[in-house]
Write a protein that holds these residues in place. Structure first.
Motif, PDB file in Angstrom:
ATOM      1  N   ARG A   1     -21.238 -29.920 -33.261  1.00 37.85           N
ATOM      2  CA  ARG A   1     -22.614 -30.397 -33.400  1.00 37.85           C
ATOM      3  C   ARG A   1     -22.730 -31.890 -33.088  1.00 37.85           C
ATOM      4  NH1 ARG A   1     -24.103 -30.306 -38.550  1.00 37.85           N
ATOM      5  NH2 ARG A   1     -22.323 -29.241 -39.484  1.00 37.85           N
ATOM      6  N   ASN A   2     -21.778 -32.665 -33.542  1.00 44.97           N
ATOM      7  CA  ASN A   2     -21.845 -34.113 -33.311  1.00 44.97           C
ATOM      8  C   ASN A   2     -21.744 -34.447 -31.831  1.00 44.97           C
ATOM      9  OD1 ASN A   2     -22.135 -34.575 -36.016  1.00 44.97           O
ATOM     10  ND2 ASN A   2     -20.044 -35.287 -36.356  1.00 44.97           N
ATOM     11  N   ALA A   3     -20.908 -33.726 -31.105  1.00 47.12           N
ATOM     12  CA  ALA A   3     -20.780 -33.971 -29.666  1.00 47.12           C
ATOM     13  C   ALA A   3     -22.086 -33.629 -28.955  1.00 47.12           C
ATOM     14  CB  ALA A   3     -19.630 -33.148 -29.095  1.00 47.12           C
ATOM     15  N   GLN A   4     -22.735 -32.555 -29.385  1.00 45.67           N
ATOM     16  CA  GLN A   4     -24.009 -32.176 -28.774  1.00 45.67           C
ATOM     17  C   GLN A   4     -25.065 -33.242 -29.046  1.00 45.67           C
ATOM     18  OE1 GLN A   4     -24.116 -29.461 -26.946  1.00 45.67           O
ATOM     19  NE2 GLN A   4     -26.277 -29.074 -26.554  1.00 45.67           N
ATOM     20  N   LEU A   5     -25.136 -33.704 -30.275  1.00 42.47           N
ATOM     21  CA  LEU A   5     -26.106 -34.735 -30.634  1.00 42.47           C
ATOM     22  C   LEU A   5     -25.855 -36.018 -29.853  1.00 42.47           C
ATOM     23  CD1 LEU A   5     -26.037 -34.147 -34.477  1.00 42.47           C
ATOM     24  CD2 LEU A   5     -27.996 -33.706 -32.996  1.00 42.47           C
ATOM     25  N   THR A   6     -24.593 -36.386 -29.714  1.00 39.94           N
ATOM     26  CA  THR A   6     -24.246 -37.600 -28.965  1.00 39.94           C
ATOM     27  C   THR A   6     -24.662 -37.465 -27.506  1.00 39.94           C
ATOM     28  OG1 THR A   6     -22.397 -38.062 -30.464  1.00 39.94           O
ATOM     29  CG2 THR A   6     -22.347 -39.118 -28.297  1.00 39.94           C
ATOM     30  N   SER A   7     -24.468 -36.274 -26.937  1.00 40.29           N
ATOM     31  CA  SER A   7     -24.892 -36.034 -25.551  1.00 40.29           C
ATOM     32  C   SER A   7     -26.401 -36.162 -25.416  1.00 40.29           C
ATOM     33  CB  SER A   7     -24.457 -34.636 -25.099  1.00 40.29           C
ATOM     34  OG  SER A   7     -23.054 -34.553 -24.982  1.00 40.29           O
TER      35      SER A   7
ATOM     36  N   GLY B   1     -29.655 -22.446 -39.425  1.00 40.05           N
ATOM     37  CA  GLY B   1     -29.852 -23.863 -39.696  1.00 40.05           C
ATOM     38  C   GLY B   1     -29.611 -24.196 -41.157  1.00 40.05           C
ATOM     39  N   ALA B   2     -29.617 -25.501 -41.457  1.00 43.44           N
ATOM     40  CA  ALA B   2     -29.403 -25.963 -42.827  1.00 43.44           C
ATOM     41  C   ALA B   2     -29.873 -27.403 -42.936  1.00 43.44           C
ATOM     42  CB  ALA B   2     -27.919 -25.867 -43.207  1.00 43.44           C
ATOM     43  N   LEU B   3     -30.308 -27.779 -44.130  1.00 37.58           N
ATOM     44  CA  LEU B   3     -30.680 -29.175 -44.360  1.00 37.58           C
ATOM     45  C   LEU B   3     -29.496 -30.101 -44.134  1.00 37.58           C
ATOM     46  CD1 LEU B   3     -33.045 -28.991 -47.450  1.00 37.58           C
ATOM     47  CD2 LEU B   3     -33.575 -30.073 -45.254  1.00 37.58           C
ATOM     48  N   GLU B   4     -28.296 -29.609 -44.383  1.00 32.38           N
ATOM     49  CA  GLU B   4     -27.102 -30.431 -44.145  1.00 32.38           C
ATOM     50  C   GLU B   4     -26.970 -30.798 -42.671  1.00 32.38           C
ATOM     51  OE1 GLU B   4     -26.793 -28.382 -47.925  1.00 32.38           O
ATOM     52  OE2 GLU B   4     -27.164 -27.624 -45.882  1.00 32.38           O
ATOM     53  N   HIS B   5     -27.355 -29.879 -41.771  1.00 30.53           N
ATOM     54  CA  HIS B   5     -27.328 -30.185 -40.338  1.00 30.53           C
ATOM     55  C   HIS B   5     -28.277 -31.339 -40.022  1.00 30.53           C
ATOM     56  CE1 HIS B   5     -26.110 -25.713 -39.432  1.00 30.53           C
ATOM     57  NE2 HIS B   5     -25.214 -26.364 -40.148  1.00 30.53           N
TER      58      HIS B   5
ATOM     59  N   LEU C   1     -25.946 -39.641 -37.852  1.00 28.15           N
ATOM     60  CA  LEU C   1     -25.302 -39.948 -36.576  1.00 28.15           C
ATOM     61  C   LEU C   1     -26.266 -40.641 -35.621  1.00 28.15           C
ATOM     62  CD1 LEU C   1     -22.886 -37.693 -34.612  1.00 28.15           C
ATOM     63  CD2 LEU C   1     -24.837 -38.680 -33.440  1.00 28.15           C
ATOM     64  N   LEU C   2     -27.509 -40.169 -35.590  1.00 28.82           N
ATOM     65  CA  LEU C   2     -28.473 -40.678 -34.619  1.00 28.82           C
ATOM     66  C   LEU C   2     -29.026 -42.043 -34.987  1.00 28.82           C
ATOM     67  CD1 LEU C   2     -30.364 -37.320 -34.033  1.00 28.82           C
ATOM     68  CD2 LEU C   2     -28.925 -38.505 -32.364  1.00 28.82           C
ATOM     69  N   ARG C   3     -28.861 -42.456 -36.241  1.00 30.26           N
ATOM     70  CA  ARG C   3     -29.410 -43.748 -36.651  1.00 30.26           C
ATOM     71  C   ARG C   3     -28.804 -44.881 -35.816  1.00 30.26           C
ATOM     72  NH1 ARG C   3     -28.964 -42.988 -41.726  1.00 30.26           N
ATOM     73  NH2 ARG C   3     -31.071 -42.163 -41.930  1.00 30.26           N
ATOM     74  N   THR C   4     -27.524 -44.778 -35.507  1.00 32.06           N
ATOM     75  CA  THR C   4     -26.889 -45.835 -34.712  1.00 32.06           C
ATOM     76  C   THR C   4     -27.396 -45.825 -33.269  1.00 32.06           C
ATOM     77  OG1 THR C   4     -25.014 -44.386 -34.209  1.00 32.06           O
ATOM     78  CG2 THR C   4     -24.805 -45.798 -36.137  1.00 32.06           C
ATOM     79  N   ALA C   5     -27.856 -44.659 -32.802  1.00 31.89           N
ATOM     80  CA  ALA C   5     -28.400 -44.555 -31.443  1.00 31.89           C
ATOM     81  C   ALA C   5     -29.890 -44.851 -31.407  1.00 31.89           C
ATOM     82  CB  ALA C   5     -28.134 -43.161 -30.885  1.00 31.89           C
ATOM     83  N   GLN C   6     -30.466 -45.163 -32.565  1.00 34.49           N
ATOM     84  CA  GLN C   6     -31.907 -45.446 -32.679  1.00 34.49           C
ATOM     85  C   GLN C   6     -32.764 -44.300 -32.158  1.00 34.49           C
ATOM     86  OE1 GLN C   6     -33.684 -48.360 -34.150  1.00 34.49           O
ATOM     87  NE2 GLN C   6     -31.708 -47.975 -35.144  1.00 34.49           N
TER      88      GLN C   6
END
Length: 271
Positions: free
Chosen positions: A68-74, A94-98, A105-110
């Protein structure tokens, strides 16, 4: 009972179970104490990329070793304006944890994360804010006007943008109270889903049919059924300023490259 009615009933049951564990007042205190998500920044045309492990229409979209993290980063690297994260457990895995993981993770990518679910209660908006989301999706056809307003009001108190999802002209007409210039705060978006979740049928031509009835002052989003640059160019030329894309990006070998190309094509096609 339609698919949408089943999802609404399941959603209400999840709210009842969650409330038994944490009161709304306690959840609101926890939600508002958390960090604010990055704002939704929009250009001439943008894409909201979706993290979706499964759908009733497409089946499984993520293998056992899916990262999941790799997909989000992409998605962030490809230029997605926001990332939609499914939190519905029974049909979408899905889940709230996702959502919480994605928001962190996305906060650093704004980039903001958006909770995509079958929301029926402001409690769930607070859950999204507590998980770090910057926005929520609200399905207009599933709710009465008072509930839509309550969800929007809660989201705006929490500083979240709202994507109001519609299926037909009658749904779009119900967005009139939000369609005015100078709306302060996080944006309200008007979405048209060409997959009607009442029967799960996709009609891509719905985008063109409803284009003359889109709100004048809200950013508009084409949702579902988008799988190519041609599709992106079609919806951009029809007047939509964003596309929400899930299954096609989940299946892409290089989602960042696809996103970059599609965003460029959409911006070039904007009239």
């Amino acid at each position: 009972m339609t698919f949408l009615e089943r999802m609404a009933a399941s959603s209400r049951e999840r709210v009842r179970a969650a409330r038994a564990l944490e009161s709304e007042a306690a959840l609101e205190r926890r939600a508002l104490a958390g960090p604010v998500a990055p704002p939704l920044a929009l250009d001439r045309f943008d894409v909201v990329a979706e993290l979706k492990l499964r759908s009733p229409a497409a089946g499984g979209l993520a293998a056992g070793d899916f990262d999941r993290n790799a997909q989000l980063t992409s998605y962030a690297r490809g230029g997605a304006a926001a990332i939609s994260v499914l939190t519905e457990p029974s049909e979408f895995r899905g889940a709230l944890e996702h959502l919480a993981d994605a928001a962190a993770l996305l906060r650093t990518a704004q980039r903001p994360a958006m909770r995509k679910d079958f929301l029926t209660d402001p409690y769930q908006v607070l859950e999204a804010r507590a998980a770090g989301a910057g926005g929520v999706l609200v399905i207009v056809a599933m709710l009465d006007d008072a509930t839509v307003q309550a969800l929007v009001d809660c989201a705006r108190r929490c500083g979240l943008f709202v994507l109001l999802e519609t299926f037909d002209r009658a749904d779009l007409e119900r967005l009139a109270p939000y369609d005015h210039a100078g709306l302060a705060g996080p944006p309200v978006l008007a979405g048209v889903n060409c997959r009607d979740l009442r029967d799960l049928q996709v009609r891509f031509e719905r985008f063109a049919e409803l284009a003359p009835h889109l709100p004048r002052h809200l950013p508009t989003v084409a949702e579902s059924g988008i799988g190519s640059i041609d599709d992106i160019e079609t919806v951009a030329a029809a007047g939509y300023r964003l596309a929400l894309v899930g299954s096609s990006l989940m299946r892409a070998t290089e989602p960042a490259t696809v996103l970059t190309e599609w965003i460029a094509a959409g911006r070039a096609a904007v009239a």
